[in-house]
Design an enzyme around this catalytic site. Structure first.
Site, PDB file in Angstrom:
ATOM      1  N   ILE A 187      -4.399  -0.083  -2.529  1.00 38.17           N
ATOM      2  CA  ILE A 187      -5.007  -1.406  -2.717  1.00 38.17           C
ATOM      3  C   ILE A 187      -6.306  -1.413  -1.920  1.00 38.17           C
ATOM      4  CG2 ILE A 187      -4.799  -3.903  -2.507  1.00 38.17           C
ATOM      5  CD1 ILE A 187      -1.814  -3.651  -2.534  1.00 38.17           C
ATOM      6  N   ASP A 188      -7.413  -1.201  -2.596  1.00 43.20           N
ATOM      7  CA  ASP A 188      -8.717  -1.274  -1.946  1.00 43.20           C
ATOM      8  C   ASP A 188      -9.088  -2.744  -1.761  1.00 43.20           C
ATOM      9  OD1 ASP A 188     -11.114   0.128  -0.976  1.00 43.20           O
ATOM     10  OD2 ASP A 188     -12.119  -0.906  -2.631  1.00 43.20           O
ATOM     11  N   ASP A 204      -6.220   5.323  -3.444  1.00 42.90           N
ATOM     12  CA  ASP A 204      -6.377   4.136  -2.602  1.00 42.90           C
ATOM     13  C   ASP A 204      -5.485   3.069  -3.222  1.00 42.90           C
ATOM     14  OD1 ASP A 204      -7.022   2.018  -1.018  1.00 42.90           O
ATOM     15  OD2 ASP A 204      -9.189   2.315  -1.116  1.00 42.90           O
ATOM     16  N   GLU A 217      -4.566   7.131   1.268  1.00 42.57           N
ATOM     17  CA  GLU A 217      -5.136   6.490   2.458  1.00 42.57           C
ATOM     18  C   GLU A 217      -4.086   6.291   3.542  1.00 42.57           C
ATOM     19  OE1 GLU A 217      -7.304   2.312   3.810  1.00 42.57           O
ATOM     20  OE2 GLU A 217      -6.615   2.552   1.757  1.00 42.57           O
ATOM     21  N   ASP A 253     -11.829   5.814  -1.320  1.00 39.49           N
ATOM     22  CA  ASP A 253     -12.583   4.676  -1.853  1.00 39.49           C
ATOM     23  C   ASP A 253     -13.440   5.078  -3.046  1.00 39.49           C
ATOM     24  OD1 ASP A 253     -11.871   2.704   0.150  1.00 39.49           O
ATOM     25  OD2 ASP A 253     -13.196   3.757   1.538  1.00 39.49           O
ATOM     26  N   THR A 257      -8.184  -4.569   1.007  1.00 38.76           N
ATOM     27  CA  THR A 257      -6.926  -5.168   1.461  1.00 38.76           C
ATOM     28  C   THR A 257      -7.137  -6.563   2.035  1.00 38.76           C
ATOM     29  OG1 THR A 257      -6.164  -2.936   1.994  1.00 38.76           O
ATOM     30  CG2 THR A 257      -4.873  -4.757   2.862  1.00 38.76           C
ATOM     31  N   ASP A 276       0.830  -1.204   0.000  1.00 39.68           N
ATOM     32  CA  ASP A 276       0.000   0.000   0.000  1.00 39.68           C
ATOM     33  C   ASP A 276       0.865   1.255   0.000  1.00 39.68           C
ATOM     34  OD1 ASP A 276      -2.816  -0.666   0.064  1.00 39.68           O
ATOM     35  OD2 ASP A 276      -2.508  -1.490   2.050  1.00 39.68           O
TER      36      ASP A 276
END
Length: 376
Positions: free
Chosen positions: A155-156, A153, A79, A302, A158, A54
């Site tokens: 890696i949405d 974001d 994020e 997001d 996770t 991330d």
């Protein structure tokens, strides 16, 4: 602004390469997981993980965009905190350096001096991917970089990324969980109004190469500004009289589930899936008419990128609480991305606190608001 979109597509693909690398290298992946704590913890989950992947992806995007568009460098938000703690308890600020060797040396300090793993990551960060063909030669957007800011974001979903279940995607069907739910999201918004105007969504784990060459990804993009509405996805054909289809989180309130079940009719029209970004993508792709969330458990990072795509398709992402207050006939209160909630701390400052409804067609939004009025 076609140049900015090309750059975002390229850095999103670089991000996808990093995400795939971290899944392929099992010893590396075990080193990457670190639990979020304090104000940065998403309160919806018992365990919410921050990974080095991330942080690396976020800082790589920040570095590459800031290098080409210096006027945007101070307005690229993500994020994650870029502070990471290694096995010795030392806090390291993760940044992308000018060269691959310098970045590898910095990452080695996070990875307990695992220079092999650090070198693999550094190579992925500094290596440009193959050209991403998006047919942008004729795209003209009335925007200047000095007007814009970015939400990332890295890696949405996770938890789906960490769990790593491999599901086979079927054309035209929503698959509720698995690696394909993990997305890279890069959203662009106007600094002055918070309006989402450009978005790139990269799905690193779209399908496995039949020849055994690992995972292949897929990208989606959209631009919506000043009468320009262009999207990589075509608007799905509406079926007059068809029952509404909706996608929700499995933990959604029972009252919302019941109200939407009555509106959707057949049981298979009310669906559940993991990841806010993935549920938004399901609406973009026409796998669901709406995504409804009654709680404030999503954040600006997001929703910003998918919001731009939905706007380009004639839809949007509305604040559910404001819509319910206005009623079915009111004007939808679209989410904006430029102002934090002054009364909150940490990540909660950027929460979509009123919940949301993502939609492609305004009539579907009004149906949802009518069904939920007085029940949420």
């Amino acid at each position: 602004m076609a140049d900015l979109l090309r750059l975002l597509l390229r850095v999103a693909e670089k991000a996808a390469n990093v995400a795939r690398l971290c899944r392929q290298e099992a010893p590396l992946f075990q080193l990457l997981v670190q639990e979020k704590t304090g104000d940065d913890k998403n309160k919806k989950f018992v365990q919410d993980f921050k990974t080095l992947a991330d942080v690396v992806i976020q800082e790589m995007i920040r570095h590459d965009v800031g290098a080409q568009f210096p006027e945007m460098a101070a307005f690229i938000h993500g994020e994650e905190s870029n502070k990471f703690e290694n096995g010795l308890g030392e806090s390291v600020v993760v940044t992308v350096c000018g060269g691959e060797e310098e970045t590898a040396a910095l990452l080695a300090s996070v990875l307990d001096d695992d220079r092999t793993a650090a070198a693999l990551l550094a190579r992925a960060i500094h290596q440009d991917p193959a050209t991403v063909d998006a047919h942008l030669d004729d795209v003209t957007v009335p925007l200047s970089p000095s007007e814009l800011a970015i939400w990332i974001d890295p890696i949405d979903a996770t938890s789906q990324y960490i769990e790593g279940r491999e599901e086979v995607l079927e054309e035209g069907r929503l698959s509720p969980s698995g690696l394909h739910c993990a997305l890279v999201l890069i959203g662009v918004y106007l600094r002055s109004t918070g309006e989402a105007v450009m978005g790139v969504v990269n799905q690193p784990f779209n399908r496995k190469d039949p020849a055994g060459a690992g995972w292949r990804g897929k990208h989606f993009w959209g631009v919506s500004r000043g009468g320009v509405n262009i999207c990589s996805e075509s608007r799905p054909k509406d079926s007059p009289g068809a029952a509404l289809s909706a996608v929700l989180s499995s933990g959604e309130r029972q009252a919302v589930k019941e109200a939407l079940a009555a509106l959707c009719g057949p049981p298979d029209r009310l669906m559940y899936a993991s990841g806010a970004g993935f549920k938004l993508l399901c609406v973009i792709q026409g796998l669901a008419d709406v995504y409804v969330l009654s709680e404030g458990s999503t954040f600006k990072w997001d929703s910003c990128a998918p919001h731009a795509l939905l706007r380009a398709l004639g839809g949007g992402v509305a604040d559910l609480a404001n819509c319910l207050q206005a009623g079915p006939g009111g004007h939808p209160a679209e989410l904006t991305y430029h102002r934090p909630r002054a009364e909150s701390k940490g990540a909660e400052r950027w929460a979509n606190s009123g919940g949301l409804v993502a939609y492609r067609d305004l009539s579907r939004l009004r149906s949802v608001v009518g069904a939920l009025k007085g029940k949420v």
